[in-house]
Design a protein around this motif. Structure first.
Motif, PDB file in Angstrom:
ATOM      1  N   UNK A  44       8.822  11.021 -13.777  1.00 46.76           N
ATOM      2  CA  UNK A  44       9.551  10.085 -13.103  1.00 46.76           C
ATOM      3  C   UNK A  44       9.481   8.669 -13.617  1.00 46.76           C
ATOM      4  N   UNK A  47      13.961   4.489 -13.564  1.00 50.83           N
ATOM      5  CA  UNK A  47      15.245   5.000 -13.092  1.00 50.83           C
ATOM      6  C   UNK A  47      15.462   6.585 -13.190  1.00 50.83           C
ATOM      7  N   UNK A 142      13.470   4.364  -3.315  1.00 50.97           N
ATOM      8  CA  UNK A 142      13.271   4.467  -4.889  1.00 50.97           C
ATOM      9  C   UNK A 142      14.521   3.848  -5.577  1.00 50.97           C
TER      10      UNK A 142
ATOM     11  N   UNK B 154       4.654   8.563  -9.817  1.00 46.86           N
ATOM     12  CA  UNK B 154       5.640   7.214 -10.006  1.00 46.86           C
ATOM     13  C   UNK B 154       6.822   7.338  -8.887  1.00 46.86           C
ATOM     14  N   UNK B 155       6.344   8.118  -7.817  1.00 44.61           N
ATOM     15  CA  UNK B 155       7.376   7.846  -6.935  1.00 44.61           C
ATOM     16  C   UNK B 155       7.050   7.232  -5.568  1.00 44.61           C
ATOM     17  N   UNK B 156       6.254   6.199  -5.647  1.00 47.91           N
ATOM     18  CA  UNK B 156       5.649   5.685  -4.480  1.00 47.91           C
ATOM     19  C   UNK B 156       6.628   4.470  -4.091  1.00 47.91           C
ATOM     20  N   UNK B 157       6.897   4.116  -3.021  1.00 42.08           N
ATOM     21  CA  UNK B 157       7.872   3.022  -2.537  1.00 42.08           C
ATOM     22  C   UNK B 157       7.613   1.896  -3.153  1.00 42.08           C
ATOM     23  N   UNK B 159       6.768  -0.422  -5.893  1.00 42.65           N
ATOM     24  CA  UNK B 159       6.941  -0.309  -7.403  1.00 42.65           C
ATOM     25  C   UNK B 159       5.973  -1.014  -8.174  1.00 42.65           C
ATOM     26  N   UNK B 163       3.609   0.256 -11.044  1.00 38.09           N
ATOM     27  CA  UNK B 163       3.481  -0.318 -12.316  1.00 38.09           C
ATOM     28  C   UNK B 163       2.286  -0.800 -12.883  1.00 38.09           C
ATOM     29  N   UNK B 204       8.149  -8.351  -7.239  1.00 42.04           N
ATOM     30  CA  UNK B 204       8.522  -7.075  -6.361  1.00 42.04           C
ATOM     31  C   UNK B 204       8.307  -5.823  -6.804  1.00 42.04           C
ATOM     32  N   UNK B 205       9.068  -5.618  -8.147  1.00 39.89           N
ATOM     33  CA  UNK B 205       8.925  -4.152  -8.824  1.00 39.89           C
ATOM     34  C   UNK B 205       7.521  -4.190  -9.752  1.00 39.89           C
ATOM     35  N   UNK B 370      14.090   2.223 -19.322  1.00 40.43           N
ATOM     36  CA  UNK B 370      12.691   1.926 -18.554  1.00 40.43           C
ATOM     37  C   UNK B 370      12.308   0.675 -18.500  1.00 40.43           C
ATOM     38  N   UNK B 371      11.397   0.191 -17.554  1.00 44.10           N
ATOM     39  CA  UNK B 371      11.012  -1.154 -17.521  1.00 44.10           C
ATOM     40  C   UNK B 371      10.369  -1.941 -18.479  1.00 44.10           C
ATOM     41  N   UNK B 372      11.054  -2.854 -19.270  1.00 42.26           N
ATOM     42  CA  UNK B 372      10.146  -3.580 -20.446  1.00 42.26           C
ATOM     43  C   UNK B 372       9.354  -4.491 -19.800  1.00 42.26           C
ATOM     44  N   UNK B 374       8.082  -8.140 -18.920  1.00 46.86           N
ATOM     45  CA  UNK B 374       8.915  -9.481 -18.797  1.00 46.86           C
ATOM     46  C   UNK B 374       7.760 -10.542 -18.767  1.00 46.86           C
TER      47      UNK B 374
END
Lengths: 166, 435
Positions: A44, A47, A142, B154-157, B159, B163, B204-205, B370-372, B374
């Motif tokens: 997961x 996205x 999520x 990776x499913x925790x609210x 983020x 990360x 935030x994320x 997927x998150x790059x 930043x």
């Protein structure tokens, strides 16, 4: 010989073209969960279910000219479009002379849907061991930015049910 | 030993060659380290078969897990200066960092490929199931273990927390790059972690990095790139990995066929029959696997015996570079020739690809993929790393695919039998490489 790569070529043969890496990722994940013979490992990510292995396999096949990978710039990022080349078709025939055993109708049905909808469906499938209310709560938390509604989630459940009953 | 606030009366430290000291102040962390599931990680190497290439690479998942915990502890300490942090969330973060690899089995990459197991699933099962780890976590509250498992999955609210432990630049990668470089003895895995932690800013994320720290991040990206090609993807390590996975395939096939093992693999039975319990899983470690491999060196089955002897004595397969588009033209003939000389191609003629590797290096990717990484620009906006860094841009788009064809050259060079067929095989293999 590279059997997992060959299955992806077979997928592209059945679907003609897949637009967007995210869509491809979700399409393969959903197909795998619906008993299609894909072996890629998914985790997961931000996205939804994502497989680094699948990304690399596609890159390897682009390098080998088995797939055509075109990319267009979209607001600072690239979007990829994948299709099978004649060399890829030849490789597929050599690697899997008896076919990959994929369900063409299922793959076409998935490919007709948007990446956003497939992202929702794959997320629902990822949490399918949980009760529906908990899955909804997960999706809202999520996937807050995607603004999925209750109706969207119900539609995803109905879509999965219909695919499983085929 | 503990105080009402959950802190140890006296801080504990582990001496560590990478981070100098690993500091433990929370009773929770100290107790988790003492569980049998965590202690088992002492018997699982961090880099699997890499020790056959870099003899120093004997470090374990235990060392690495403590290291990730320490990096996370420092991250949290830094971030606490810039944001308010719930005490409970801090402990979730630290426990997740410590336990993120708890589900790894022996030589887990090969085991997962052969048996379809998934160390992330086992991590969740060990954290939420009937284990000592779960008993310790549950003392923190009924949902605490679940929250730790969600962070790792990776499913925790939150983020940002996810990360910190799992992203393109996270506590896990920072520790393993430094640690693997140290133990393999290579010089190119190093980067300035302290500087990266100092320029890290919470959003935030995800955590982002101040533009002024870009060069430290570049150095991290370069380390990741070099370690990928020089260590993780080393062709000799891959050869050992290929043989290891073939041994597992063979043992399973023999077991399913009712083969009478001299040394019955009782510890693998539930794995082979896909009925593995947590208890069985936790008993598996590398000492046990190597014990069986040593015993199987004297088995009657010639394939299992040969593969085990090769693995145990580092008598590995050789390789040629492989281009799949050319390979497909000679593949049927090669397979036929192997069968003719009495070698089963499914055990002795193996293609290994870069996509088989559980490591990667940085690339920005497509939007929403997927998150790059930043960078935080002086005006407060965010900019993806490769758009600011020429160095990162240069390596992001580089070719990184590679296929190698592994085979037992020693058996082909012994031409006392089937000389003509063996010469033909060698010609085909080398023509492939030279083309």
């Amino acid at each position: 010989m590279l059997q997992e790569h060959a299955k992806l070529l077979a997928l592209l043969k059945e679907t003609d073209e897949v637009t967007g890496r995210k869509k491809l990722q979700k399409l393969v994940y959903i197909a795998k969960r619906l008993k299609q013979p894909f072996q890629e490992k998914f985790q997961f990510h931000m996205y939804g279910p994502y497989s680094e292995e699948l990304t690399l396999q596609m890159e390897e096949m682009a390098q080998a000219s088995f797939i055509q990978e075109t990319h267009e710039q979209k607001g600072g990022y690239y979007q990829y479009r994948y299709s099978l080349t004649p060399a890829g078709e030849e490789f597929l025939d050599a690697a899997m002379p008896e076919g990959a055993g994929l369900d063409a109708e299922l793959l076409e049905t998935l490919n007709e849907r948007s990446a956003k909808f497939l992202e929702l469906v794959s997320t629902v499938l990822y949490f399918d061991q949980l009760p529906k209310e908990e899955v909804k709560a997960k999706v809202y938390k999520l996937k807050a930015r995607q603004n999925y509604s209750d109706e969207d989630i119900d539609e995803a459940y109905a879509f999965i049910d219909a695919l499983r009953k085929r | 030993m503990g105080r009402p606030d959950g802190q140890l009366v006296e801080e504990k430290v582990f001496k560590d060659p990478v981070h100098r000291y690993i500091h433990v102040r929370d009773e929770l962390i100290w107790e988790l380290i003492g569980t049998r599931e965590f202690q088992r990680l002492r018997r699982i190497r961090q880099l699997g078969t890499t020790y056959v290439t870099f003899h120093g690479a004997e470090h374990t998942r235990f060392n690495h897990s403590l290291g990730v915990y320490e990096v996370m502890r420092r991250m949290v300490e830094n971030l606490e200066k810039k944001m308010t942090w719930d005490e409970d969330e801090r402990l979730v973060c630290l426990a997740a960092a410590l336990l993120h690899d708890i589900g790894h089995g022996p030589f887990s990459h090969s085991f997962e490929k052969v048996f379809g197991t998934d160390h992330e699933d086992w991590t969740r099962r060990i954290i939420t199931g009937d284990t000592e780890v779960n008993a310790v976590l549950s003392r923190m509250g009924s949902r605490f273990a679940e929250r730790v498992a969600d962070v790792i999955g990776k499913t925790y609210e939150n983020k940002l927390i996810v990360s910190l432990i799992s992203s393109q630049i996270d506590a896990d990668r920072m520790d393993y790059l430094l640690r693997d470089a140290f133990y393999t003895g290579v010089s190119y895995g190093n980067f300035d972690m302290e500087r990266i932690l100092r320029v890290m800013r919470p959003q935030e994320d995800q955590a982002v990095f101040k533009l002024s720290g870009m060069h430290a991040v570049e150095d991290y990206i370069m380390s990741r790139y070099q370690m990928y090609w020089q260590v993780y993807f080393h062709p000799v390590t891959r050869s050992a990995e290929v043989i290891l996975s073939r041994i597992l395939h063979r043992a399973r096939e023999l077991m399913r066929g009712g083969y009478p093992f001299r040394q019955e693999p009782v510890h693998f039975q539930s794995l082979f029959s896909e009925t593995l319990s947590i208890r069985d899983y936790i008993r598996l470690d590398e000492s046990l696997v190597l014990y069986y491999f040593q015993e199987w060196e004297d088995e009657e089955d010639p394939i299992l015996r040969d593969l085990c002897r090769r693995f145990m004595n580092r008598h590995l397969f050789k390789y040629v570079e492989c281009d799949p588009s050319k390979q497909m033209l000679i593949w049927p003939e090669l397979q036929e020739l192997f069968r003719k000389i009495g070698l089963d191609p499914s055990y002795y003629l193996i293609i290994d690809s870069s996509s088989d590797l559980p490591y990667d290096f940085y690339r920005p990717g497509e939007k929403d993929e997927r998150l790059p990484i930043h960078l935080l620009m002086p005006d407060g906006s965010l900019s993806e790393l490769s758009r600011q860094s020429d160095i990162v841009e240069a390596i992001s788009g580089k070719k990184r695919t590679d296929h190698k064809l592994y085979y037992p050259r020693d058996l082909l060079e012994d031409q006392s039998e089937y000389a003509e067929e063996k010469r033909r095989i060698l010609t085909l293999l080398h023509a492939q490489e030279g083309s």
